[in-house]
Design an enzyme around this catalytic site. Structure first.
Site, PDB file in Angstrom:
ATOM      1  CG  HIS A  92      -8.201  -3.994  -0.824  1.00 22.32           C
ATOM      2  ND1 HIS A  92      -9.061  -2.948  -0.594  1.00 22.32           N
ATOM      3  CD2 HIS A  92      -8.077  -4.069  -2.169  1.00 22.32           C
ATOM      4  CE1 HIS A  92      -9.425  -2.404  -1.745  1.00 22.32           C
ATOM      5  NE2 HIS A  92      -8.824  -3.075  -2.727  1.00 22.32           N
ATOM      6  CG  LEU A  93      -6.849  -9.355  -5.269  1.00 20.95           C
ATOM      7  CD1 LEU A  93      -7.616 -10.613  -5.581  1.00 20.95           C
ATOM      8  CD2 LEU A  93      -6.691  -8.491  -6.492  1.00 20.95           C
ATOM      9  CG  HIS A  94      -2.225  -6.155  -2.452  1.00 23.89           C
ATOM     10  ND1 HIS A  94      -2.953  -6.666  -1.395  1.00 23.89           N
ATOM     11  CD2 HIS A  94      -0.930  -6.374  -2.130  1.00 23.89           C
ATOM     12  CE1 HIS A  94      -2.142  -7.169  -0.490  1.00 23.89           C
ATOM     13  NE2 HIS A  94      -0.894  -7.004  -0.913  1.00 23.89           N
ATOM     14  CB  VAL A  95      -1.134  -7.313  -8.709  1.00 25.23           C
ATOM     15  CG1 VAL A  95      -0.055  -8.053  -9.507  1.00 25.23           C
ATOM     16  CG2 VAL A  95      -2.514  -7.906  -8.993  1.00 25.23           C
TER      17      VAL A  95
END
Length: 154
Positions: A92-95
């Site tokens: 799950h994309l995350h920064v």
């Protein structure tokens, strides 16, 4: 695998709006390590809408301002691991927004460039280190307060 960002633990969420969440990292690389996550489940940058991309950038800015106010770091590492080959372990994309202080490591030179050196992440292999990096309840509340103020600005 159940996605930890689609249904995060309530106590880990420090900010939430219609498009993003800002959450405490479960294995913090440093004190105050936050993640800015789109609420919609996406794995890749190109799956995001332009509105979601802008919300992530806004979330990074809000997180940095709140951390500056609450913890007073000297700098930040900000980045994403996009794809398994780049070290992404949660699909799950995350920064990552990681506050940094002068002297918090012996050799900060190179920053995130060290990720391609094929070295074991000592933070993950040393359980005591990420436990030590967890924030107190008071520090989490200070970040939440600062984020509430920042959300009014955006």
């Amino acid at each position: 695998m159940k996605c930890p960002f689609c249904n995060p633990r309530r106590e880990d969420v420090v900010h939430e709006d219609g498009l993003i969440r800002i959450v405490l990292d479960s294995y913090p690389a440093g004190r105050g390590h936050l993640l800015v996550v789109p609420k919609r489940h996406v794995e890749r940058w190109d799956e995001l809408t332009w509105e979601e991309k802008a919300a992530l950038i806004r979330g990074v800015e809000m997180a940095m301002k709140a951390l500056k106010e609450a913890l007073k770091p000297d700098g930040f590492n900000v980045g994403m691991n996009l794809g398994e080959a780049a070290g992404q372990t949660v699909p799950h994309l995350h920064v990552h927004v990681i506050p940094r202080w002068r002297g918090d490591c012996r050799k900060p030179r190179g920053g995130i460039r060290k990720a391609v050196l094929d070295l074991e992440d000592e933070n993950l292999s040393m359980r005591g280190r990420w436990v030590e990096n967890r924030l107190s309840g008071e520090e989490v509340e200070a970040i939440k307060r600062a984020l509430r103020l920042r959300s009014r600005d955006h």
